[in-house]
Design an enzyme around this catalytic site. Sequence first.
Site, PDB file in Angstrom:
ATOM      1  N   VAL A 151       0.820  -1.214   0.000  1.00  0.00           N
ATOM      2  CA  VAL A 151       0.000   0.000   0.000  1.00  0.00           C
ATOM      3  C   VAL A 151       0.857   1.268   0.000  1.00  0.00           C
ATOM      4  CG1 VAL A 151      -1.677   1.313   1.366  1.00  0.00           C
ATOM      5  CG2 VAL A 151      -1.866  -1.177   1.226  1.00  0.00           C
ATOM      6  N   GLY A 194      -0.194  -6.459   1.099  1.00  0.00           N
ATOM      7  CA  GLY A 194      -1.099  -6.691  -0.017  1.00  0.00           C
ATOM      8  C   GLY A 194      -0.402  -7.315  -1.201  1.00  0.00           C
ATOM      9  N   ILE A 415     -35.114   6.596 -24.884  1.00  0.00           N
ATOM     10  CA  ILE A 415     -36.376   5.901 -25.119  1.00  0.00           C
ATOM     11  C   ILE A 415     -37.473   6.947 -25.296  1.00  0.00           C
ATOM     12  CG2 ILE A 415     -38.000   4.204 -24.166  1.00  0.00           C
ATOM     13  CD1 ILE A 415     -35.695   3.138 -22.450  1.00  0.00           C
ATOM     14  N   ALA A 455     -31.695   6.064 -20.080  1.00  0.00           N
ATOM     15  CA  ALA A 455     -31.853   4.658 -19.720  1.00  0.00           C
ATOM     16  C   ALA A 455     -31.522   3.736 -20.888  1.00  0.00           C
ATOM     17  CB  ALA A 455     -33.275   4.392 -19.238  1.00  0.00           C
TER      18      ALA A 455
END
Length: 577
Positions: A151, A194, A415, A455
């Site tokens: 890290v 890590g 739409i 959408a």
Amino acid sequence: MRPYFEKMAEIGKPLSASKKKQTEENVAQIKKIEEELQKEIEKVKSAGLPTEKINQRGQLTIWQRLEYLVDPGTWCPLHSIFNPANNEEGTTNVVDGLGKISGKWAVIIGFDNKVMAGAWIAGQSENVLRVTDIAKRLRLPLVWLVNCSGVKLTEQEEVYPDRRGGGTTFFRHAELEKLGIPVIAGIYGTNPAGGGYHGISPTILLAHKDCNIAVGGGGIVSGMSPKGYFDEEGAEQLIEATRHFREVPPGSVSVHYDATGFFRAVFETEEAVLDTIKEYMKGVPAFDPKFFRVAAPAEPKFDQEDLNNIIPMNQKMVYSFEDILARLSDNSEHMEFKPKYGPEVYTGLVKLDGFLAGIIANKQGFLGNDYPEYAPYPGIGGKLYRQGLIKMNEFVTLCGRDRVPIVWFQDTSGIDVGDIAEKAELLGLGQSLIYSIEQTNVPMLLVVLRKGTAAAHYIMGGPTANNHCTFSLGTPTSEIYVMHGETASAASFARRLVKEKDAGRPLQPVIDKMNELARQYYENSRPIYCAKRGFVDEVIPFTLMRKYMTSFIGGAYQNPDSICPHHQMMLPRIIKG
């Protein structure tokens, strides 16, 4: 089924000299964006220490390792300029993509050892999770080139915790292995904390002689007994301990090959590690391509460079999607599904490198005075109406039934809206499409050809709305926003304009705000911005679209989790009638 697939209907037409002449400025604008994108990629590649410095230490850079490992001509980089946290390094510090190793497709990722010795930095965990998603969706081996110093401690809160923080990647390795997907690691350099777990969590660990993996690095071990504060005596002890652990870091080859046996093998040279990865890749599960090919591979009849002339930078100009598809599909052939129904959408089957693929795309232009059939107004391509939504639901469902991977091409303004559209059930049909996509369980690729809007961006294979979008691509003409900037300005300030007008106040201050919002929308939807934020996984030139498509399709058919025999497919029969 050979009569269905060997020779499909021809599609597209050549570009005329006059068309090429008329679109010279369009091509120039596209090339300019490609140049800007390449400059951003070069910034990432040049981050950190110079290549010469790394080589002087006896190491290869991540880029050199990849060049040695990946079969020539097969590398398809992803997330090249991804930097969602906008960190100072300008990179997530991992390099990844799709490529072949020993003739088999793999998802490949490695730490950039030029930048802080491959440290965890902000945005990296999200990058890694996207990569493991690709391996999971395509059921391809994940190949790691581990070289991680742990890290970045001065910014640990941006790296270590959270639901999608650094540790999530180790869980994802376990998840892949549970699904029978191998993780193969070549391990270099010092990998504490890590970095150690990145080294230990794969299936096969192949080590360079100078590497180590450890729960904690020398700095952590040497600082484990502080007084609760630092003084000169403690500093001297820390200096001595640090010198010792620098010479003999924890978790070296003598521990993890000789004692624990975690390392499967240890090698004197970096290249030998990569050579052994190549050997292991020969043994991973993979069907011979002839098992799934429906015809011999063939190049398109038309030049892919034509795409720069065909696809307009001007979002209001129209084009023929069939002419685009003719420059991408094998032998410029296709089998179109319901061509006269839902004319705002193209749906059909094509061959890519001899494999069958489903194609779904927005079509552009005027759709006629009698369409949509439920409304008194004419339909315009790019927008979705009732028939188009029903057609996509049907086609997606049939692709799922026949186990055919899907490539989506978005150029949509959204739409249809209003009470008439609501009575035509468009809201429900949009959500039905999300359900249809989710129940298919076939890999999908999204290309945001121009507009990804509202959408419609979600329901047309968008990665936010399903588990099957393997990765998404942008192009030099891509824009992604909830609505066009001018529309957003009107929606945001219309009532304010009425209020100011009724009060007799000047409108210019509001107009200025409207123009500023429209500008922000434009700037925050450009291709490079989208790539940095992760709205798409990579922005590519049009001339590389077919390469990425064939790589995706090749990966999808390498080791699928289910099979539909060609002679039991229904979609080709339904198309022919």
